[in-house]
Design an enzyme around this catalytic site. Structure first.
Site, short mmCIF file in Angstrom:
data_model
loop_
_atom_site.label_atom_id
_atom_site.label_comp_id
_atom_site.label_asym_id
_atom_site.label_seq_id
_atom_site.Cartn_x
_atom_site.Cartn_y
_atom_site.Cartn_z
N HIS A 10 0.98 -1.22 0.05
CA HIS A 10 0.14 -0.05 0.09
C HIS A 10 0.85 1.06 -0.14
O HIS A 10 0.50 2.28 -0.57
CB HIS A 10 -0.81 -0.18 1.35
CG HIS A 10 -1.98 -1.01 1.40
ND1 HIS A 10 -3.22 -1.00 1.00
CD2 HIS A 10 -1.89 -2.33 1.42
CE1 HIS A 10 -4.18 -2.15 1.17
NE2 HIS A 10 -3.06 -2.97 1.16
N ASP A 16 -5.94 5.74 1.92
CA ASP A 16 -6.21 4.36 1.49
C ASP A 16 -7.65 4.00 1.81
O ASP A 16 -8.34 4.25 2.67
CB ASP A 16 -5.22 3.55 2.21
CG ASP A 16 -5.08 2.35 1.84
OD1 ASP A 16 -5.87 1.23 1.58
OD2 ASP A 16 -3.80 1.89 1.44
N THR A 27 -5.46 0.49 -3.45
CA THR A 27 -4.32 -0.04 -4.09
C THR A 27 -4.61 -1.54 -4.72
O THR A 27 -3.64 -1.98 -5.00
CB THR A 27 -3.32 -0.05 -2.92
OG1 THR A 27 -3.72 -0.83 -1.86
CG2 THR A 27 -2.90 1.28 -2.49
N ALA A 68 14.43 -8.90 -3.00
CA ALA A 68 15.11 -8.54 -4.40
C ALA A 68 14.69 -7.04 -4.96
O ALA A 68 13.80 -6.40 -4.37
CB ALA A 68 14.60 -9.57 -5.21
N HIS A 81 2.72 -14.61 -5.53
CA HIS A 81 1.53 -14.73 -4.94
C HIS A 81 0.33 -13.83 -5.33
O HIS A 81 -0.85 -13.74 -4.65
CB HIS A 81 1.78 -14.13 -3.26
CG HIS A 81 1.94 -12.84 -3.14
ND1 HIS A 81 3.00 -12.20 -4.08
CD2 HIS A 81 1.59 -11.84 -2.32
CE1 HIS A 81 2.95 -10.91 -3.88
NE2 HIS A 81 2.04 -10.63 -2.80
N TRP A 127 -1.24 -7.10 -6.05
CA TRP A 127 -1.57 -6.39 -6.98
C TRP A 127 -0.17 -5.69 -7.51
O TRP A 127 -0.10 -5.50 -8.91
CB TRP A 127 -2.49 -5.26 -6.66
CG TRP A 127 -2.96 -4.37 -7.85
CD1 TRP A 127 -2.87 -3.14 -8.09
CD2 TRP A 127 -3.44 -5.06 -9.05
NE1 TRP A 127 -3.37 -2.80 -9.48
CE2 TRP A 127 -3.67 -3.67 -10.23
CE3 TRP A 127 -3.69 -6.14 -9.72
CZ2 TRP A 127 -3.94 -3.99 -11.35
CZ3 TRP A 127 -4.22 -6.50 -10.94
CH2 TRP A 127 -4.40 -5.33 -12.03
N ASN A 128 0.62 -5.16 -6.73
CA ASN A 128 1.81 -4.29 -7.36
C ASN A 128 2.67 -5.58 -8.15
O ASN A 128 3.10 -5.21 -9.26
CB ASN A 128 2.96 -3.90 -6.18
CG ASN A 128 2.18 -2.75 -5.44
OD1 ASN A 128 1.93 -1.74 -5.96
ND2 ASN A 128 1.55 -3.20 -4.44
N GLU A 156 3.30 -4.91 -11.91
CA GLU A 156 4.90 -5.00 -12.61
C GLU A 156 5.28 -6.08 -13.57
O GLU A 156 5.59 -5.68 -14.56
CB GLU A 156 5.71 -5.11 -11.20
CG GLU A 156 5.94 -3.83 -10.18
CD GLU A 156 6.16 -4.24 -8.92
OE1 GLU A 156 6.87 -5.09 -8.73
OE2 GLU A 156 5.89 -3.24 -7.89
N ASP A 185 -7.14 -9.92 -2.34
CA ASP A 185 -7.35 -9.69 -3.83
C ASP A 185 -6.58 -10.36 -4.39
O ASP A 185 -6.69 -10.76 -5.74
CB ASP A 185 -6.92 -8.13 -4.06
CG ASP A 185 -5.34 -7.85 -3.82
OD1 ASP A 185 -5.01 -8.40 -2.69
OD2 ASP A 185 -4.72 -7.16 -4.56
N GLN A 186 -5.58 -11.43 -3.95
CA GLN A 186 -4.58 -12.20 -4.76
C GLN A 186 -5.34 -13.21 -5.48
O GLN A 186 -5.06 -13.71 -6.87
CB GLN A 186 -3.61 -12.65 -3.98
CG GLN A 186 -2.81 -11.85 -3.03
CD GLN A 186 -1.88 -12.35 -1.74
OE1 GLN A 186 -2.08 -13.37 -1.58
NE2 GLN A 186 -1.51 -11.69 -1.05
N1 UDP Z 1 8.96 -6.50 -3.66
C1 UDP Z 1 10.51 -6.11 -3.74
N2 UDP Z 1 11.37 -7.35 -3.50
C2 UDP Z 1 10.98 -8.54 -3.13
C3 UDP Z 1 9.27 -8.75 -3.33
C4 UDP Z 1 8.88 -7.95 -3.50
O1 UDP Z 1 10.82 -5.01 -3.94
O2 UDP Z 1 11.75 -9.34 -2.93
C5 UDP Z 1 7.96 -5.46 -3.95
C6 UDP Z 1 7.53 -5.66 -5.19
O3 UDP Z 1 7.96 -5.09 -6.40
C7 UDP Z 1 5.92 -5.01 -5.09
C8 UDP Z 1 5.92 -5.27 -3.51
O4 UDP Z 1 7.00 -5.39 -3.02
O5 UDP Z 1 6.03 -3.73 -5.38
C9 UDP Z 1 4.77 -5.88 -3.15
O6 UDP Z 1 3.48 -5.88 -3.07
P1 UDP Z 1 2.39 -6.80 -3.72
O7 UDP Z 1 1.12 -5.85 -3.81
O8 UDP Z 1 2.93 -7.56 -4.90
O9 UDP Z 1 2.23 -7.87 -2.51
P2 UDP Z 1 2.16 -7.65 -0.83
O10 UDP Z 1 3.48 -7.53 -0.24
O11 UDP Z 1 1.29 -6.51 -0.81
O12 UDP Z 1 1.45 -8.84 -0.54
#
Ligand code: UDP
Length: 465
Positions: free
Chosen positions: A16, A116, A138, A345, A362, A365-366, A370, A386-387
Site C-alpha cells: 500500500h 487508502d 491499491t 530482491a 503470490h 496487485w503491485n 509490475e 485480492d490475490q
Molecule cells: N518487492 C520487492 N522485492 C521483493 C519482493 C517484493 O521489491 O523481493 C516489492 C514488489 O516490487 C511489490 C511489493 O514489494 O511492489 C509487493 O507488493 P504486492 O502488492 O505485490 O504484494 P504484498 O507485499 O502487498 O503482498
C-alpha cells in the site's frame, strides 16, 4: 498563494505504501509541484527512513514531508501473516484520533486528503473538518468492484465459500461484468469466513465508507479493466486510473526503490547477468503472506525438479515454522547449481532483466502489475484477499499466466514451471506482449493514465483556488 497541500495516508503495509508514495512523488515533483504530507505509522516511518538516503530524497522531493502516527500495536507485533488483520482494528481505534490531531496541527491546511481505501476512518476525519477526500484503493478495479458486492454475496448465500466443497467451481452470477469469469474459489478469501465474522464486516464497512469519498484513484490502467472501471463509475462519478504508477516514476523520478521497507539485496542482478535471456524463473511471495515449512519444501522441490534456473526472494519471516536445518541436501545442492536466493530482491530491476522468463508470484496487485508491464508471464499462487481475484484475471481475462490456486504440491509446481517457461509459453506470450505495450502506452503523452494524472492535478488545483 501557497501550492496545494495534499495529505496522503496509506494502510501500513509495503504493497500500500509503495503506490501511494509513488503518487506522492509524482504530485510533488513531476506533475504537480504540490506540498505533500505523507503519513506513515510510527513503525513504518522508522523502517522507511532507515533505508532511504534522506539527503538525496529531500533534494529530489523538497516539498514532501513524512509524518507519523501510532498504529496501536506493540513494537514486537509481527504485522505479517494472519496477524496483519490486527492493524485493521488498531488503526481504526488508535490511529484515527491521532490522525485528526495531526491534521489540525499542520501549518498549512490540507487542500485534500488522499486516503487508502482501508483507512476509511480518514473519511470521517475529513468530513468532520470539512476537507475534501479522495480514496485510493491499491487493488485492481476488479477486486475493488467485488468488495462493493460483499453484502449481496451474503444475501445470495454465496458467502461463506466452503473450502473443499464441490461447489467451489460454481460461477458467481450476481456481480455485473464478471458473470462468466468468477468462480466461488476466486472470491477474496474473506468470503470463506462466516457472514458475521469481524474481518468480513470490516471490509463491508470500509466499502460503504469509501463510497462517500469524492473520487476514486486506482493503480491500474483503463485498457486493462475497461468494463469494470465503467461499473465503478456508477459508485464514484470520478475514477482516476493512473497506473502503472511504477512506470511513471521510472520516467519522472528515478526513485523506484525509495519506498522499500525491507533492505534490498542487489547481488542477484550480477547473478542474472550471467544467465541466458528468458531462462530464469523469478519467485516471490511479497511482503505479507507466510508459508509453512511443508509448503516451502513443495515449492522448492517443484522448482528444482523443473530443471529451470530460479531466483527466489525468501524474506526472513516468510516461513512460520522455519527449520533451516531440515532443508534436504539435494535441494541445497541443486540450488547452488542453478538457483539464487536473496531475502528481498530489487523486484522491478529483476522483472525488467533480460534473463527473466517467468514469475511465480503470490499475485499481490503491485507484483501483478509490475509483471504485466515488464511482459513477464506468471504462475499465480494466491493466498489472501485480492490475490485470489488477480490470479483469476491473469489466467482467464488477460491470459498472461496460469493459476495454481488452492493447490500446493511439487508435481503441480514442476509442471506449471515447464508449461510457463517452455511447453505452453506460446499460448500466453502474444497476450503478455500486448498487455505490456498497452501498459506503457497508457503513461505516455496522450495515454489514458497520463491524462488522468493531469486531470487529478487540475482537479486538486481547482479545489485549492
Ligand atoms: N518487492 C520487492 N522485492 C521483493 C519482493 C517484493 O521489491 O523481493 C516489492 C514488489 O516490487 C511489490 C511489493 O514489494 O511492489 C509487493 O507488493 P504486492 O502488492 O505485490 O504484494 P504484498 O507485499 O502487498 O503482498
Amino acid at each position: 498563494m501557497d501550492a496545494p497541500h495534499v495529505v496522503l495516508l496509506p494502510f501500513p503495509a509495503q504493497g500500500h505504501i509503495k503506490p501511494m508514495l509513488m503518487l506522492a512523488q509524482l504530485l510533488c515533483h513531476g506533475a504537480g509541484g504540490f506540498n505533500i504530507t505523507f503519513v506513515n505509522t510510527e513503525h513504518n516511518h522508522r523502517r522507511l527512513l532507515n533505508l532511504i538516503d534522506q539527503t538525496a530524497f529531500s533534494r529530489r522531493f523538497p516539498t514532501l514531508q513524512f509524518m507519523s502516527i501510532p498504529d496501536g500495536l506493540s513494537p514486537e507485533h509481527p504485522r505479517t501473516g494472519p496477524s496483519l488483520v490486527d492493524l485493521f482494528f488498531s488503526t481504526s481505534s488508535v490511529s484515527k484520533p491521532e490522525f485528526r490531531n495531526l491534521i489540525v496541527s499542520l501549518s498549512q491546511e490540507p487542500t485534500c486528503i488522499i486516503a487508502d481505501g482501508i483507512m476509511s476512518f480518514a473519511i470521517d476525519v475529513a468530513d468532520e473538518l470539512g476537507i475534501p477526500v479522495i480514496t485510493f484503493r491499491t487493488y485492481s478495479a476488479t477486486c475493488t468492484w467485488i468488495y462493493f458486492h460483499l453484502q449481496k454475496l451474503i444475501r445470495d448465500g454465496e458467502i461463506p465459500v466452503v473450502e473443499g466443497n464441490g461447489d467451489m467451481d460454481k460461477h458467481i452470477s450476481c456481480i455485473s461484468g464478471l458473470e462468466n469469469i468468477l468462480r466461488r474459489r476466486d472470491l477474496p478469501n474473506i468470503c470463506r469466513l462466516e457472514p458475521d465474522n469481524p474481518i468480513l464486516q470490516f471490509y463491508i464497512t470500509q466499502a460503504s465508507k469509501m463510497a462517500r469519498a469524492s473520487a476514486l484513484i486506482l493503480n491500474t490502467f483503463q485498457e486493462l479493466e475497461t468494463p469494470i472501471i465503467s461499473h465503478l463509475q456508477s459508485i464514484f462519478p470520478t475514477v482516476y486510473t493512473i497506473g502503472p504508477l511504477h512506470l511513471h516514476t521510472l520516467i519522472d523520478s528515478p526513485s523506484k526503490n525509495s519506498s522499500s521497507l525491507i533492505q534490498i539485496d542487489e547481488s542477484c542482478i550480477k547473478w542474472l547477468d550471467s544467465r541466458h535471456p528468458k531462462s530464469v524463473l523469478y519467485v516471490s511471495f511479497g511482503s505479507v503472506i507466510v508459508l509453512s515449512h511443508d509448503q516451502l519444501l513443495e515449492f522448492w522441490y517443484g522448482l528444482v525438479n523443473s530443471g529451470k534456473p530460479f531466483l527466489w526472494a525468501i524474506r526472513p519471516d516468510l516461513v512460520v515454522d522455519n527449520e533451516p536445518n531440515k532443508i534436504p541436501d539435494e535441494l541445497k545442492l541443486a540450488t547452488k547449481e542453478r538457483g539464487c536466493i536473496v531475502s528481498w530482491a530489487p523486484q522491478e530491476d529483476v522483472l525488467s532483466h533480460q534473463a527473466i522468463g517467468g514469475f511465480l508470484t503470490h499475485s499481490g496487485w503491485n507484483s501483478t502489475l509490475e509483471s504485466i508491464t515488464f511482459g513477464v508471464p506468471m504462475i499465480c499462487w494466491p493466498m489472501i484477499v485480492d490475490q485470489l481475484v488477480n490470479s483469476r484475471c491473469v489466467s482467464e481475462i488477460w491470459k498472461v499466466g496460469f493459476d495454481m490456486k488452492d493447490t500446493c504440491d511439487r508435481s503441480t509446481v514442476e509442471k506449471l514451471v515447464r508449461d510457463l517457461m517452455e511447453d505452453k509459453r506460446e499460448e500466453i506470450m502474444e497476450s503478455t506482449v500486448k498487455n505490456a505495450r498497452l501498459a506503457h502506452d497508457s503513461i505516455l503523452e496522450g495515454g489514458s493514465s497520463h491524462g488522468n494524472i493531469k486531470k487529478l492535478v487540475q482537479d486538486i488545483i481547482s479545489i485549492h483556488s
